[in-house]
Design a protein around this motif. Structure first.
Motif, PDB file in Angstrom:
ATOM      1  N   HIS A  93       1.045  -1.250  -0.114  1.00 36.02           N
ATOM      2  CA  HIS A  93      -0.007   0.155  -0.236  1.00 36.02           C
ATOM      3  C   HIS A  93       0.897   1.096   0.113  1.00 36.02           C
ATOM      4  CE1 HIS A  93      -3.712   2.181   0.568  1.00 36.02           C
ATOM      5  NE2 HIS A  93      -2.861   2.887   1.432  1.00 36.02           N
ATOM      6  N   GLY A  94       0.537   2.407  -0.850  1.00 39.02           N
ATOM      7  CA  GLY A  94       1.412   3.310  -1.046  1.00 39.02           C
ATOM      8  C   GLY A  94       2.597   3.317  -1.773  1.00 39.02           C
ATOM      9  N   LEU A  95       2.713   2.204  -2.789  1.00 36.40           N
ATOM     10  CA  LEU A  95       3.973   2.292  -3.419  1.00 36.40           C
ATOM     11  C   LEU A  95       3.735   3.093  -4.680  1.00 36.40           C
ATOM     12  CD1 LEU A  95       4.198  -1.127  -5.573  1.00 36.40           C
ATOM     13  CD2 LEU A  95       1.887   0.251  -5.092  1.00 36.40           C
ATOM     14  N   GLY A  96       4.948   3.451  -5.292  1.00 34.31           N
ATOM     15  CA  GLY A  96       4.753   4.560  -6.244  1.00 34.31           C
ATOM     16  C   GLY A  96       6.194   4.864  -6.867  1.00 34.31           C
ATOM     17  N   THR A  97       6.215   5.527  -7.963  1.00 34.23           N
ATOM     18  CA  THR A  97       7.716   5.661  -8.633  1.00 34.23           C
ATOM     19  C   THR A  97       7.505   7.090  -9.428  1.00 34.23           C
ATOM     20  OG1 THR A  97       9.175   4.683 -10.008  1.00 34.23           O
ATOM     21  CG2 THR A  97       7.017   4.159 -10.608  1.00 34.23           C
ATOM     22  N   THR A  98       8.387   7.760  -9.657  1.00 35.29           N
ATOM     23  CA  THR A  98       8.737   8.628 -10.545  1.00 35.29           C
ATOM     24  C   THR A  98       8.968   7.995 -11.921  1.00 35.29           C
ATOM     25  OG1 THR A  98      10.995   9.002 -10.579  1.00 35.29           O
ATOM     26  CG2 THR A  98       9.918   9.970  -8.582  1.00 35.29           C
ATOM     27  N   CYS A  99       8.840   8.648 -12.905  1.00 43.47           N
ATOM     28  CA  CYS A  99       9.196   8.155 -14.234  1.00 43.47           C
ATOM     29  C   CYS A  99       9.255   9.135 -15.418  1.00 43.47           C
ATOM     30  CB  CYS A  99       7.926   7.042 -15.034  1.00 43.47           C
ATOM     31  SG  CYS A  99       8.541   6.228 -16.141  1.00 43.47           S
ATOM     32  N   ILE A 100      10.599   9.167 -15.946  1.00 40.04           N
ATOM     33  CA  ILE A 100      10.989   9.862 -17.212  1.00 40.04           C
ATOM     34  C   ILE A 100      11.386   8.855 -18.170  1.00 40.04           C
ATOM     35  CG2 ILE A 100      12.618  11.451 -18.114  1.00 40.04           C
ATOM     36  CD1 ILE A 100      12.998  12.744 -15.498  1.00 40.04           C
ATOM     37  N   ALA A 101      10.715   9.157 -19.235  1.00 40.09           N
ATOM     38  CA  ALA A 101      11.139   8.340 -20.467  1.00 40.09           C
ATOM     39  C   ALA A 101      11.373   8.894 -21.597  1.00 40.09           C
ATOM     40  CB  ALA A 101       9.793   7.133 -20.682  1.00 40.09           C
ATOM     41  N   ALA A 110      10.311  11.643 -28.236  1.00 42.12           N
ATOM     42  CA  ALA A 110       8.941  11.987 -27.277  1.00 42.12           C
ATOM     43  C   ALA A 110       9.658  11.858 -25.828  1.00 42.12           C
ATOM     44  CB  ALA A 110       8.028  10.972 -27.683  1.00 42.12           C
ATOM     45  N   MET A 111       9.042  12.722 -24.806  1.00 42.65           N
ATOM     46  CA  MET A 111       9.420  12.501 -23.488  1.00 42.65           C
ATOM     47  C   MET A 111       8.134  12.715 -22.551  1.00 42.65           C
ATOM     48  SD  MET A 111      12.288  14.683 -21.275  1.00 42.65           S
ATOM     49  CE  MET A 111      11.708  16.039 -21.096  1.00 42.65           C
ATOM     50  N   THR A 112       8.134  11.914 -21.731  1.00 37.39           N
ATOM     51  CA  THR A 112       6.949  11.913 -20.679  1.00 37.39           C
ATOM     52  C   THR A 112       7.725  11.993 -19.461  1.00 37.39           C
ATOM     53  OG1 THR A 112       6.777   9.551 -20.595  1.00 37.39           O
ATOM     54  CG2 THR A 112       5.283  10.778 -21.848  1.00 37.39           C
ATOM     55  N   HIS A 113       7.236  12.721 -18.589  1.00 35.71           N
ATOM     56  CA  HIS A 113       7.565  12.924 -16.948  1.00 35.71           C
ATOM     57  C   HIS A 113       6.629  13.082 -15.949  1.00 35.71           C
ATOM     58  CE1 HIS A 113       9.359  14.948 -13.762  1.00 35.71           C
ATOM     59  NE2 HIS A 113       9.086  16.012 -14.069  1.00 35.71           N
ATOM     60  N   ILE A 114       6.880  12.397 -14.817  1.00 36.53           N
ATOM     61  CA  ILE A 114       6.137  12.606 -13.729  1.00 36.53           C
ATOM     62  C   ILE A 114       7.015  12.359 -12.516  1.00 36.53           C
ATOM     63  CG2 ILE A 114       5.215  10.158 -13.735  1.00 36.53           C
ATOM     64  CD1 ILE A 114       2.589  11.246 -12.670  1.00 36.53           C
ATOM     65  N   GLU A 126      26.119  24.284 -22.955  1.00 36.10           N
ATOM     66  CA  GLU A 126      25.151  24.857 -21.950  1.00 36.10           C
ATOM     67  C   GLU A 126      24.129  23.735 -21.635  1.00 36.10           C
ATOM     68  OE1 GLU A 126      21.768  28.322 -21.734  1.00 36.10           O
ATOM     69  OE2 GLU A 126      23.584  28.644 -22.943  1.00 36.10           O
ATOM     70  N   LEU A 127      23.977  23.650 -19.974  1.00 39.25           N
ATOM     71  CA  LEU A 127      23.113  22.412 -19.696  1.00 39.25           C
ATOM     72  C   LEU A 127      21.882  23.396 -18.986  1.00 39.25           C
ATOM     73  CD1 LEU A 127      22.986  19.612 -18.614  1.00 39.25           C
ATOM     74  CD2 LEU A 127      23.694  20.464 -16.233  1.00 39.25           C
ATOM     75  N   ASN A 128      20.567  22.709 -19.503  1.00 45.03           N
ATOM     76  CA  ASN A 128      19.189  23.032 -19.126  1.00 45.03           C
ATOM     77  C   ASN A 128      18.742  21.859 -18.432  1.00 45.03           C
ATOM     78  OD1 ASN A 128      19.029  25.964 -19.506  1.00 45.03           O
ATOM     79  ND2 ASN A 128      19.832  25.349 -21.572  1.00 45.03           N
ATOM     80  N   GLN A 129      18.065  22.054 -17.337  1.00 44.59           N
ATOM     81  CA  GLN A 129      16.950  21.357 -16.727  1.00 44.59           C
ATOM     82  C   GLN A 129      15.759  21.248 -17.591  1.00 44.59           C
ATOM     83  OE1 GLN A 129      16.207  21.715 -12.566  1.00 44.59           O
ATOM     84  NE2 GLN A 129      14.402  20.868 -12.640  1.00 44.59           N
ATOM     85  N   VAL A 130      15.247  20.450 -18.065  1.00 46.34           N
ATOM     86  CA  VAL A 130      14.214  20.235 -19.120  1.00 46.34           C
ATOM     87  C   VAL A 130      12.899  19.908 -18.240  1.00 46.34           C
ATOM     88  CG1 VAL A 130      13.272  19.068 -21.114  1.00 46.34           C
ATOM     89  CG2 VAL A 130      15.954  19.365 -21.159  1.00 46.34           C
ATOM     90  N   THR A 131      13.027  19.354 -17.386  1.00 45.93           N
ATOM     91  CA  THR A 131      11.547  18.862 -16.635  1.00 45.93           C
ATOM     92  C   THR A 131      11.496  19.725 -15.347  1.00 45.93           C
ATOM     93  OG1 THR A 131      13.116  17.401 -15.154  1.00 45.93           O
ATOM     94  CG2 THR A 131      11.739  16.488 -17.033  1.00 45.93           C
ATOM     95  N   VAL A 172      -1.132  12.509 -14.468  1.00 44.00           N
ATOM     96  CA  VAL A 172      -0.979  13.742 -15.296  1.00 44.00           C
ATOM     97  C   VAL A 172       0.357  13.561 -15.691  1.00 44.00           C
ATOM     98  CG1 VAL A 172      -1.210  16.273 -15.842  1.00 44.00           C
ATOM     99  CG2 VAL A 172      -2.947  15.056 -14.353  1.00 44.00           C
ATOM    100  N   LEU A 173       1.018  13.707 -16.903  1.00 44.31           N
ATOM    101  CA  LEU A 173       2.200  13.588 -17.413  1.00 44.31           C
ATOM    102  C   LEU A 173       2.459  14.812 -18.003  1.00 44.31           C
ATOM    103  CD1 LEU A 173       2.161  10.104 -19.171  1.00 44.31           C
ATOM    104  CD2 LEU A 173       3.029  10.423 -16.999  1.00 44.31           C
ATOM    105  N   ASP A 174       3.652  15.203 -17.882  1.00 35.11           N
ATOM    106  CA  ASP A 174       4.182  16.285 -18.858  1.00 35.11           C
ATOM    107  C   ASP A 174       4.947  15.779 -20.118  1.00 35.11           C
ATOM    108  OD1 ASP A 174       3.846  18.170 -16.784  1.00 35.11           O
ATOM    109  OD2 ASP A 174       5.876  18.532 -16.232  1.00 35.11           O
ATOM    110  N   GLU A 175       4.334  16.095 -21.008  1.00 32.30           N
ATOM    111  CA  GLU A 175       4.507  15.597 -22.376  1.00 32.30           C
ATOM    112  C   GLU A 175       5.375  16.568 -23.319  1.00 32.30           C
ATOM    113  OE1 GLU A 175       0.934  14.158 -24.078  1.00 32.30           O
ATOM    114  OE2 GLU A 175       0.699  12.486 -22.458  1.00 32.30           O
ATOM    115  N   SER A 176       6.211  15.966 -24.078  1.00 30.15           N
ATOM    116  CA  SER A 176       6.903  16.883 -25.151  1.00 30.15           C
ATOM    117  C   SER A 176       7.497  16.216 -26.062  1.00 30.15           C
ATOM    118  CB  SER A 176       8.139  17.733 -24.648  1.00 30.15           C
ATOM    119  OG  SER A 176       8.899  17.053 -23.799  1.00 30.15           O
TER     120      SER A 176
END
Ligand code: CA
Length: 429
Positions: A93-101, A110-114, A126-131, A172-176
């Protein structure tokens, strides 16, 4: 000339945690990072399941216009399986995970992120944080209630607002969709890196170390030197040109962390759906994906079982060849040892054998090192596995030196608690 991804994935349990709940995957079409949570029972299962559902997409058969839909539907399946698992087992109970693909077809990405794992892009020096982190402190920053500097040390910085897993709310995923540009370097990491190593230091490593594997190693080392309070996982993908029209490169995919170990088999019924999903992550790049033939959820379990069967029967040779290109460091008769293969069993059949033993006694190692060895340290070549052993030897020598220097000095009082017993924990961790 066509494009491909030159890749590497590395992980380390860190100095404070008792298990590695991160999972990483790197292949020529797919990069994944998942940081599991939910206690010792659930976190590794959660990240393994995310990787298992996505790994089947690492093939050159996807059309660019399908990429986002494929990621979305496979992540939805992973989410559904996590809810199902949690419903079946109160411990989970309560398990979960982040996920970037990141999924590639030709020069489209294609990128998804949660969650709060991060993707960075190094382009033109130059380095930029995308998420954007889906965390409570990020919300406070965006709504102007605290500054980014205050966020770094905020007591609730580990509270996540969105993850895959045990929640009835819609994911709800962030998608790009992006262009893959030659020279771009993508880096995915868990908060075990981004939480303790500054973006500037990360940028220096990514700029100065051209080899993806060596860059991953350096970043993991930096997180460990910074105290290693959490599991740390790094996946790097460089966009490169290849003469091979298929866009394939010879390297086999790299799977690291919870998804690459058999902890699941030890702790639960290996015949469970999660067990099979976990085992499947050790299989070679899977069959081309066919959306029309995609089984419904109820049929997927059967599909996973058939996948194992195919691995054992038809795909046995390919699978065996792949497993034997992998190595891991573990223990044998009380000594540190290197095994060839992967630390997993399929149908009771071991997929590894002892390659070489060392003279390093596990009992001589520092407690932190002994705990790290409880989870096999996977590498994709013998030389990399030997480097892991050398690191253990160096740490042992350093520890001995420290002890001899301390001899004669008054020792500081000890409360006898295990190192890391006060490790910070992510919500639900
Ligand atoms: Ca973490």
């Amino acid at each position: 000339m066509s494009l491909t991804i030159s890749f590497a994935a590395r992980t380390d349990m860190g100095h404070m945690r008792k298990s590695n709940q991160d999972s990483g995957y790197a292949g020529s079409h797919l990069l994944v990072l998942a940081d599991g949570m939910g206690g010792p029972a659930g976190g590794d299962i959660a990240s393994s399941i995310a990787v298992a559902h996505l790994a089947v997409l690492d093939a050159d058969t996807q059309k660019p216009e399908d990429l986002l839909h494929l990621l979305r539907s496979h992540i939805a399946d992973a989410h559904a399986e996590l809810i199902e698992r949690s419903g079946q087992d109160a411990e989970l109970h309560g398990l979960g995970t982040t996920c970037i693909a990141i999924l590639r077809s030709g020069n489209k990405l294609a990128m998804t992120h949660i969650g709060d794992s991060r993707a960075y892009l190094l382009r033109g020096g130059e380095l930029n944080q995308v998420t954007t982190d889906h965390s409570f402190v990020q919300y406070l920053v965006e709504s102007g209630q605290i500054t980014p500097e205050q966020a770094e040390n905020h007591p609730q910085r580990s509270v996540l607002l969105r993850v895959l897993g045990d929640s009835s709310s819609e994911i709800v995923l962030d998608e790009s969709l992006r262009e893959a540009i030659v020279g771009d370097r993508w880096m995915l990491c868990s908060d075990g890196l981004s939480g303790v190593v500054s973006a500037q230091t990360i940028a220096e490593v990514l700029l100065n170390e051209p080899d993806p594997g060596a860059a991953c190693d350096q970043l993991v080392d930096l997180a460990l030197k910074a105290g290693g309070p959490d599991n740390v996982t790094v996946v790097i993908g460089d966009i490169v040109e290849t003469n091979d029209a298929s866009g394939e490169i010879s390297d086999v995919p790299q799977i690291v962390g919870a998804a690459a170990t058999d902890r699941l088999a030890k702790t639960r019924d290996a015949a469970s759906s999660a067990g099979r999903a976990n085992q499947l992550t050790a299989a070679p790049p899977p069959l081309p994906y066919n959306e029309d033939a995609r089984p419904h959820r109820s049929r997927r379990t059967l599909g996973i079982f058939l996948g194992i069967l195919a691995f054992l029967v038809g795909g046995g040779f390919l699978g065996w060849t792949w497993t034997q290109s992998q190595f891991y460091v573990s223990t044998h008769n009380g000594k540190v040892a290197i095994y060839q293969g992967i630390p997993q069993k399929i149908g009771g059949f071991s997929l590894s054998h002892l390659k070489e033993t060392t003279n390093l006694q596990v009992s001589d190692l520092e407690p932190v090192a002994r705990r790290r060895l409880q989870t096999p340290v996977t590498r994709s070549s013998l030389s990399e596995a030997r480097q892991v052993v050398r690191n253990f030897e160096r740490e042992h020598r350093d520890g001995e030196l420290q002890k001899s220097q301390n001899t004669g000095k008054s020792t500081s009082p000890s409360n006898g608690s295990a190192p890391g017993s006060s490790a910070p924990t992510k919500q639900g961790d």
